[in-house]
Design a protein around this motif. Sequence first.
Motif, PDB file in Angstrom:
ATOM      1  N   GLY A 193      15.429   0.490  13.360  1.00 17.65           N
ATOM      2  CA  GLY A 193      16.017  -0.841  13.245  1.00 17.65           C
ATOM      3  C   GLY A 193      15.134  -1.869  12.573  1.00 17.65           C
ATOM      4  O   GLY A 193      15.422  -3.079  12.648  1.00 17.65           O
ATOM      5  N   VAL A 194      14.053  -1.448  11.906  1.00 18.85           N
ATOM      6  CA  VAL A 194      13.133  -2.425  11.315  1.00 18.85           C
ATOM      7  C   VAL A 194      13.851  -3.267  10.267  1.00 18.85           C
ATOM      8  O   VAL A 194      14.721  -2.789   9.537  1.00 18.85           O
ATOM      9  N   LYS A 195      13.463  -4.557  10.212  1.00 19.24           N
ATOM     10  CA  LYS A 195      14.122  -5.523   9.329  1.00 19.24           C
ATOM     11  C   LYS A 195      13.433  -5.656   7.983  1.00 19.24           C
ATOM     12  O   LYS A 195      14.039  -6.152   7.023  1.00 19.24           O
ATOM     13  N   ALA A 196      12.152  -5.255   7.896  1.00 19.23           N
ATOM     14  CA  ALA A 196      11.418  -5.411   6.645  1.00 19.23           C
ATOM     15  C   ALA A 196      10.111  -4.644   6.742  1.00 19.23           C
ATOM     16  O   ALA A 196       9.689  -4.224   7.828  1.00 19.23           O
ATOM     17  N   ILE A 197       9.471  -4.477   5.595  1.00 22.95           N
ATOM     18  CA  ILE A 197       8.113  -3.941   5.547  1.00 22.95           C
ATOM     19  C   ILE A 197       7.277  -4.901   4.712  1.00 22.95           C
ATOM     20  O   ILE A 197       7.734  -5.395   3.677  1.00 22.95           O
ATOM     21  N   VAL A 198       6.057  -5.187   5.179  1.00 22.41           N
ATOM     22  CA  VAL A 198       5.150  -6.093   4.477  1.00 22.41           C
ATOM     23  C   VAL A 198       3.924  -5.283   4.047  1.00 22.41           C
ATOM     24  O   VAL A 198       3.220  -4.723   4.892  1.00 22.41           O
ATOM     25  N   LEU A 199       3.681  -5.250   2.742  1.00 24.90           N
ATOM     26  CA  LEU A 199       2.602  -4.446   2.188  1.00 24.90           C
ATOM     27  C   LEU A 199       1.627  -5.312   1.393  1.00 24.90           C
ATOM     28  O   LEU A 199       1.987  -6.394   0.909  1.00 24.90           O
ATOM     29  N   THR A 200       0.407  -4.813   1.246  1.00 28.37           N
ATOM     30  CA  THR A 200      -0.608  -5.457   0.416  1.00 28.37           C
ATOM     31  C   THR A 200      -0.934  -4.511  -0.730  1.00 28.37           C
ATOM     32  O   THR A 200      -1.288  -3.345  -0.505  1.00 28.37           O
ATOM     33  N   TYR A 201      -0.812  -5.026  -1.958  1.00 28.07           N
ATOM     34  CA  TYR A 201      -0.973  -4.171  -3.145  1.00 28.07           C
ATOM     35  C   TYR A 201      -1.478  -5.018  -4.298  1.00 28.07           C
ATOM     36  O   TYR A 201      -0.838  -6.014  -4.629  1.00 28.07           O
ATOM     37  N   PRO A 202      -2.612  -4.673  -4.897  1.00 28.61           N
ATOM     38  CA  PRO A 202      -3.568  -3.653  -4.480  1.00 28.61           C
ATOM     39  C   PRO A 202      -4.384  -4.164  -3.293  1.00 28.61           C
ATOM     40  O   PRO A 202      -4.173  -5.301  -2.837  1.00 28.61           O
ATOM     41  N   ASN A 203      -5.355  -3.359  -2.816  1.00 30.50           N
ATOM     42  CA  ASN A 203      -6.256  -3.903  -1.807  1.00 30.50           C
ATOM     43  C   ASN A 203      -7.272  -4.800  -2.505  1.00 30.50           C
ATOM     44  O   ASN A 203      -7.267  -4.948  -3.729  1.00 30.50           O
ATOM     45  N   TYR A 204      -8.150  -5.434  -1.735  1.00 26.72           N
ATOM     46  CA  TYR A 204      -9.055  -6.438  -2.293  1.00 26.72           C
ATOM     47  C   TYR A 204      -9.948  -5.840  -3.382  1.00 26.72           C
ATOM     48  O   TYR A 204     -10.354  -6.534  -4.320  1.00 26.72           O
ATOM     49  N   TYR A 205     -10.235  -4.547  -3.286  1.00 27.53           N
ATOM     50  CA  TYR A 205     -11.133  -3.896  -4.238  1.00 27.53           C
ATOM     51  C   TYR A 205     -10.398  -3.373  -5.475  1.00 27.53           C
ATOM     52  O   TYR A 205     -11.007  -2.746  -6.335  1.00 27.53           O
ATOM     53  N   GLY A 206      -9.087  -3.609  -5.539  1.00 30.60           N
ATOM     54  CA  GLY A 206      -8.314  -3.174  -6.701  1.00 30.60           C
ATOM     55  C   GLY A 206      -7.752  -1.784  -6.592  1.00 30.60           C
ATOM     56  O   GLY A 206      -7.200  -1.246  -7.561  1.00 30.60           O
ATOM     57  N   MET A 207      -7.841  -1.148  -5.407  1.00 31.70           N
ATOM     58  CA  MET A 207      -7.324   0.207  -5.216  1.00 31.70           C
ATOM     59  C   MET A 207      -5.811   0.164  -4.989  1.00 31.70           C
ATOM     60  O   MET A 207      -5.303  -0.714  -4.281  1.00 31.70           O
ATOM     61  N   THR A 208      -5.106   1.108  -5.583  1.00 29.85           N
ATOM     62  CA  THR A 208      -3.651   1.162  -5.461  1.00 29.85           C
ATOM     63  C   THR A 208      -3.230   2.414  -4.693  1.00 29.85           C
ATOM     64  O   THR A 208      -4.061   3.237  -4.314  1.00 29.85           O
ATOM     65  N   TYR A 209      -1.929   2.558  -4.486  1.00 26.83           N
ATOM     66  CA  TYR A 209      -1.376   3.712  -3.774  1.00 26.83           C
ATOM     67  C   TYR A 209       0.060   3.890  -4.235  1.00 26.83           C
ATOM     68  O   TYR A 209       0.509   3.180  -5.168  1.00 26.83           O
ATOM     69  N   ASP A 210       0.791   4.802  -3.626  1.00 27.33           N
ATOM     70  CA  ASP A 210       2.147   5.126  -4.086  1.00 27.33           C
ATOM     71  C   ASP A 210       3.145   4.080  -3.586  1.00 27.33           C
ATOM     72  O   ASP A 210       3.986   4.354  -2.723  1.00 27.33           O
ATOM     73  N   LEU A 211       3.051   2.886  -4.148  1.00 22.68           N
ATOM     74  CA  LEU A 211       3.977   1.823  -3.769  1.00 22.68           C
ATOM     75  C   LEU A 211       5.399   2.163  -4.194  1.00 22.68           C
ATOM     76  O   LEU A 211       6.363   1.858  -3.469  1.00 22.68           O
TER      77      LEU A 211
END
Length: 479
Positions: A160-178
């Motif tokens: 039942g989640v209403k949303a997801i809050v993500l941080t992209y990239p992290n502070y060091y500039g690293m990314t992931y499979d957004l």
Amino acid sequence: MNTQSKKPLYEALVEHVNKKPISFHVPGHKYGRINQSDDCHLFEQILQIDATELSGLDDLHSPEGAILEAEELLAELYHTTRSFFLVNGSTVGNLAMIMAVCTEGSQVLVQRNCHKSVLNALRLAKARPIFLEPEYNQEWKVTAGVSVETVKQAINLYPGVKAIVLTYPNYYGMTYDLQGIIDLCHLHQIPVLVDEAHGAHFIVGEPFPTTAVQLGADIIVQSAHKTLPAMTMGSFLHVNSDLISWEKVKEYLGIFQSSSPSYPIMASLDIARHYLGTYVQQDLSYLLAEIERFKEELANIPTIKVLDFPNGHGDLLKITIQSKCELNGFDLQRRFEDAGIFTELADPYNVLFILPLVKDGQRFPLEEAAKRINIALQGLLIYEHIDEFLIDGPKIAQLAVPFVEMEGLPVEKVSIGEAVGCICAEMIIPYPPGVPLFLKGERITEEKHNQLKRLLQTGARFQGSATIKKGIIKIFRTT
């Protein structure tokens, strides 16, 4: 004519200044005429465009003219449904986007290594955050991004989640499979809210990561001032889908943004958008050559290591060096500052440099900086840092005490050593980067306790507590 070559708000301010106006309105400095002295000359020019909502200068909270045109050019550049100027930093964008989506008691998936403003917004909304632990990179010794598998498990546990809050990239500039996370969430009609504070420049294209806007996130907040030529506190907010009501976002921006917005900040956002909109391949080629040359010069210094992004993919404006000598990251940073080199942040192992998004022919003293760093590190002994962290906590967790229950609980102060197993009553935030180590309402684990001790021993700075450097922390008394 390329519409991105226009600067409507800045041009309107220049036109206003050229009229040599006599001010009988706020602000009180009257275009810099009041209380000017020889030691304030740096302010003189900028105060000439520090105006207010006058005829021809539009109104941020109800734009119809130059500000509206500037925001429309921003939306055109990023190909969004609606884009907004922010004058209170990405903080106000995070507040507005979360309040516009989350209601009291709603369950929200949240990347654990988020900025404190995300947590403050969730607290204001009285939401129930479900924290997703990011993956830990042993080489960099920092947390990166959340995996698609962790998000999938969380959706199965909390359908039942209403949303997801993500941080992209992290502070060091690293990314992931957004992209994978966005696609998964949209299958379940879950809006994706992204704090992309450090990614406003990604729109220039490869080899930079793809911006969350192009990946299909629903709301994106960007700190233009971090990597673009905008003034501090200047940021963007983009609404990018029908899952989100841009009118509701605008309503909350009207609540949280200043009713006296800074025209110099807004003008700098207009200029930054123009700068980005006129960035061409020749500029990018020049930038990449400058970055590569700087990295090569740093790599020739034996007492530091230039870290490579996992899979070779990350923000090229971020360069992280790791200590290979007797000094920790904070010690290195202080030594650089003694040499006139001021970096973005340090942690117990690393120092982070943020480079400028230069255009072809623009000179930035990278070569001079490398020479100073080399001199500053001469004579140090090589030392191998072999610390390994075992991250064995749960990937998905809630607060031990929900926001709505915190207000009535008594608080007491205890020594850090006594706090393991207790529920933290304050946010403990190493700053920068502003990512809380301890959350208000979460149980203090042995692992987090050890991280705190390490940070204290190596000289980190903190926000959120007046007593943490004295070894004292606030906890909730629940029994």
